[in-house]
Structure formats: structure tokens, C-alpha cells
Design a protein around this motif. Structure first.
Motif, PDB file in Angstrom:
ATOM      1  N   ASN A  17       0.825  -1.212   0.000  1.00  0.00           N
ATOM      2  CA  ASN A  17       0.000   0.000   0.000  1.00  0.00           C
ATOM      3  C   ASN A  17       0.858   1.261   0.000  1.00  0.00           C
ATOM      4  N   ASN A  18       1.968   1.242   0.738  1.00  0.00           N
ATOM      5  CA  ASN A  18       2.880   2.389   0.739  1.00  0.00           C
ATOM      6  C   ASN A  18       3.475   2.622  -0.636  1.00  0.00           C
ATOM      7  N   LYS A  19       3.890   1.549  -1.288  1.00  0.00           N
ATOM      8  CA  LYS A  19       4.472   1.687  -2.632  1.00  0.00           C
ATOM      9  C   LYS A  19       3.431   2.164  -3.634  1.00  0.00           C
ATOM     10  N   LYS A  20       2.185   1.704  -3.488  1.00  0.00           N
ATOM     11  CA  LYS A  20       1.131   2.168  -4.387  1.00  0.00           C
ATOM     12  C   LYS A  20       0.890   3.661  -4.223  1.00  0.00           C
ATOM     13  N   SER A  21       0.894   4.137  -2.972  1.00  0.00           N
ATOM     14  CA  SER A  21       0.682   5.566  -2.752  1.00  0.00           C
ATOM     15  C   SER A  21       1.859   6.384  -3.283  1.00  0.00           C
ATOM     16  N   GLU A  22       3.087   5.874  -3.124  1.00  0.00           N
ATOM     17  CA  GLU A  22       4.258   6.562  -3.688  1.00  0.00           C
ATOM     18  C   GLU A  22       4.174   6.616  -5.208  1.00  0.00           C
ATOM     19  N   LEU A  23       3.758   5.517  -5.804  1.00  0.00           N
ATOM     20  CA  LEU A  23       3.625   5.463  -7.257  1.00  0.00           C
ATOM     21  C   LEU A  23       2.554   6.431  -7.742  1.00  0.00           C
ATOM     22  N   SER A  24       1.450   6.514  -7.018  1.00  0.00           N
ATOM     23  CA  SER A  24       0.377   7.436  -7.389  1.00  0.00           C
ATOM     24  C   SER A  24       0.837   8.887  -7.287  1.00  0.00           C
ATOM     25  N   ALA A  25       1.563   9.217  -6.220  1.00  0.00           N
ATOM     26  CA  ALA A  25       2.077  10.578  -6.059  1.00  0.00           C
ATOM     27  C   ALA A  25       3.071  10.916  -7.169  1.00  0.00           C
ATOM     28  N   SER A  26       3.917   9.971  -7.512  1.00  0.00           N
ATOM     29  CA  SER A  26       4.895  10.188  -8.580  1.00  0.00           C
ATOM     30  C   SER A  26       4.196  10.393  -9.923  1.00  0.00           C
ATOM     31  N   LYS A  27       3.153   9.610 -10.165  1.00  0.00           N
ATOM     32  CA  LYS A  27       2.408   9.738 -11.418  1.00  0.00           C
ATOM     33  C   LYS A  27       1.753  11.113 -11.521  1.00  0.00           C
ATOM     34  N   LYS A  28       1.172  11.596 -10.412  1.00  0.00           N
ATOM     35  CA  LYS A  28       0.551  12.920 -10.412  1.00  0.00           C
ATOM     36  C   LYS A  28       1.581  14.007 -10.674  1.00  0.00           C
ATOM     37  N   LYS A  29       2.766  13.867 -10.076  1.00  0.00           N
ATOM     38  CA  LYS A  29       3.815  14.871 -10.270  1.00  0.00           C
ATOM     39  C   LYS A  29       4.279  14.886 -11.722  1.00  0.00           C
ATOM     40  N   ILE A  30       4.445  13.715 -12.324  1.00  0.00           N
ATOM     41  CA  ILE A  30       4.856  13.635 -13.731  1.00  0.00           C
ATOM     42  C   ILE A  30       3.791  14.257 -14.629  1.00  0.00           C
ATOM     43  N   GLN A  31       2.517  13.997 -14.337  1.00  0.00           N
ATOM     44  CA  GLN A  31       1.438  14.582 -15.142  1.00  0.00           C
ATOM     45  C   GLN A  31       1.427  16.105 -15.038  1.00  0.00           C
ATOM     46  N   GLU A  32       1.650  16.621 -13.839  1.00  0.00           N
ATOM     47  CA  GLU A  32       1.710  18.075 -13.661  1.00  0.00           C
ATOM     48  C   GLU A  32       2.857  18.693 -14.441  1.00  0.00           C
ATOM     49  N   LEU A  33       4.038  18.074 -14.328  1.00  0.00           N
ATOM     50  CA  LEU A  33       5.202  18.609 -15.035  1.00  0.00           C
ATOM     51  C   LEU A  33       5.000  18.573 -16.542  1.00  0.00           C
ATOM     52  N   THR A  34       4.437  17.476 -17.047  1.00  0.00           N
ATOM     53  CA  THR A  34       4.202  17.357 -18.488  1.00  0.00           C
ATOM     54  C   THR A  34       3.179  18.382 -18.948  1.00  0.00           C
ATOM     55  N   GLN A  35       2.132  18.566 -18.163  1.00  0.00           N
ATOM     56  CA  GLN A  35       1.112  19.538 -18.537  1.00  0.00           C
ATOM     57  C   GLN A  35       1.685  20.948 -18.554  1.00  0.00           C
ATOM     58  N   ASN A  36       2.503  21.282 -17.571  1.00  0.00           N
ATOM     59  CA  ASN A  36       3.114  22.611 -17.537  1.00  0.00           C
ATOM     60  C   ASN A  36       4.101  22.809 -18.678  1.00  0.00           C
ATOM     61  N   LEU A  37       4.782  21.749 -19.061  1.00  0.00           N
ATOM     62  CA  LEU A  37       5.777  21.854 -20.125  1.00  0.00           C
ATOM     63  C   LEU A  37       5.132  22.067 -21.484  1.00  0.00           C
ATOM     64  N   PHE A  38       4.031  21.380 -21.762  1.00  0.00           N
ATOM     65  CA  PHE A  38       3.435  21.428 -23.090  1.00  0.00           C
ATOM     66  C   PHE A  38       2.217  22.331 -23.210  1.00  0.00           C
ATOM     67  N   SER A  39       1.816  22.969 -22.146  1.00  0.00           N
ATOM     68  CA  SER A  39       0.658  23.856 -22.237  1.00  0.00           C
ATOM     69  C   SER A  39       1.066  25.166 -22.915  1.00  0.00           C
ATOM     70  N   PRO A  40       0.147  25.773 -23.649  1.00  0.00           N
ATOM     71  CA  PRO A  40       0.487  27.045 -24.300  1.00  0.00           C
ATOM     72  C   PRO A  40       0.674  28.137 -23.247  1.00  0.00           C
ATOM     73  N   PRO A  41       1.508  29.091 -23.550  1.00  0.00           N
ATOM     74  CA  PRO A  41       1.771  30.145 -22.560  1.00  0.00           C
ATOM     75  C   PRO A  41       0.553  31.057 -22.394  1.00  0.00           C
ATOM     76  N   GLU A  42       0.444  31.608 -21.217  1.00  0.00           N
ATOM     77  CA  GLU A  42      -0.633  32.567 -20.982  1.00  0.00           C
ATOM     78  C   GLU A  42      -0.176  33.916 -21.526  1.00  0.00           C
ATOM     79  N   THR A  43      -0.890  34.413 -22.515  1.00  0.00           N
ATOM     80  CA  THR A  43      -0.518  35.682 -23.141  1.00  0.00           C
ATOM     81  C   THR A  43      -1.651  36.682 -22.965  1.00  0.00           C
TER      82      THR A  43
END
Length: 86
Positions: A17-43
Motif C-alpha cells: 500500500n505504501n508503494k502504491k501511494s508513492e507510485l500514485s504521487a509520482s504519477k501525479k507529479k509527472i502529469q503536472e510537469l508534463t502539462q506545464n511543459l506542453f501547455s500554451p503560454p498565458e498571453t
């Protein structure tokens, strides 16, 4: 050196269960970083947005042309026929 560590079902379940929660947190962080990297800039203006699109298009074109040039050079290097001395 005999390692006689005993594991119980509860210990294994808790670690799982601990490893699953770590994996879930890591997945959320990767999704956030990817979204911030590829999102269009606010102009604030349409001109800035248009210039961003133009710069993105030029970067893509430049990357493709560089790839084509490298491919042509590699093809020329590996396609040369070896001449046998008679």
C-alpha cells in the motif's frame, strides 16, 4: 550469514500500500510537469500568441530539416561502394 527475516501478511500488505501511494504521487507529479511543459503560454495579446505559434512552427521546421540533412549524410556514408583492386 543467514538472514532469517520473517515477513507477515500484514507487513507485506502495508509495504504494498505504501508503494502504491508513492507510485500514485509520482504519477501525479509527472502529469503536472508534463502539462506545464506542453501547455500554451498565458498571453495577454493575440500578437504574443501568434508569435509563440510562429516560433514553435519554426523550431519544428528546423528540427525536421536538421534530421533530413543528417539522414542524407549518413545514407551517403553507408551507401558508398567499396572498390576492389584488380
Amino acid at each position: 550469514m543467514n538472514n532469517n527475516t520473517k515477513y507477515s501478511i500484514q507487513d507485506i500488505t502495508e509495504r504494498k500500500n505504501n508503494k502504491k501511494s508513492e507510485l500514485s504521487a509520482s504519477k501525479k507529479k509527472i502529469q503536472e510537469l508534463t502539462q506545464n511543459l506542453f501547455s500554451p503560454p498565458e498571453t495577454k495579446s493575440k500578437m504574443d500568441l501568434m508569435m509563440h505559434h510562429f516560433n514553435t512552427g519554426m523550431a519544428a521546421y528546423d528540427g525536421i530539416m536538421t534530421g533530413v540533412k543528417i539522414y542524407k549524410r549518413l545514407r551517403a556514408v553507408f551507401s558508398r561502394k567499396k572498390y576492389n583492386k584488380a
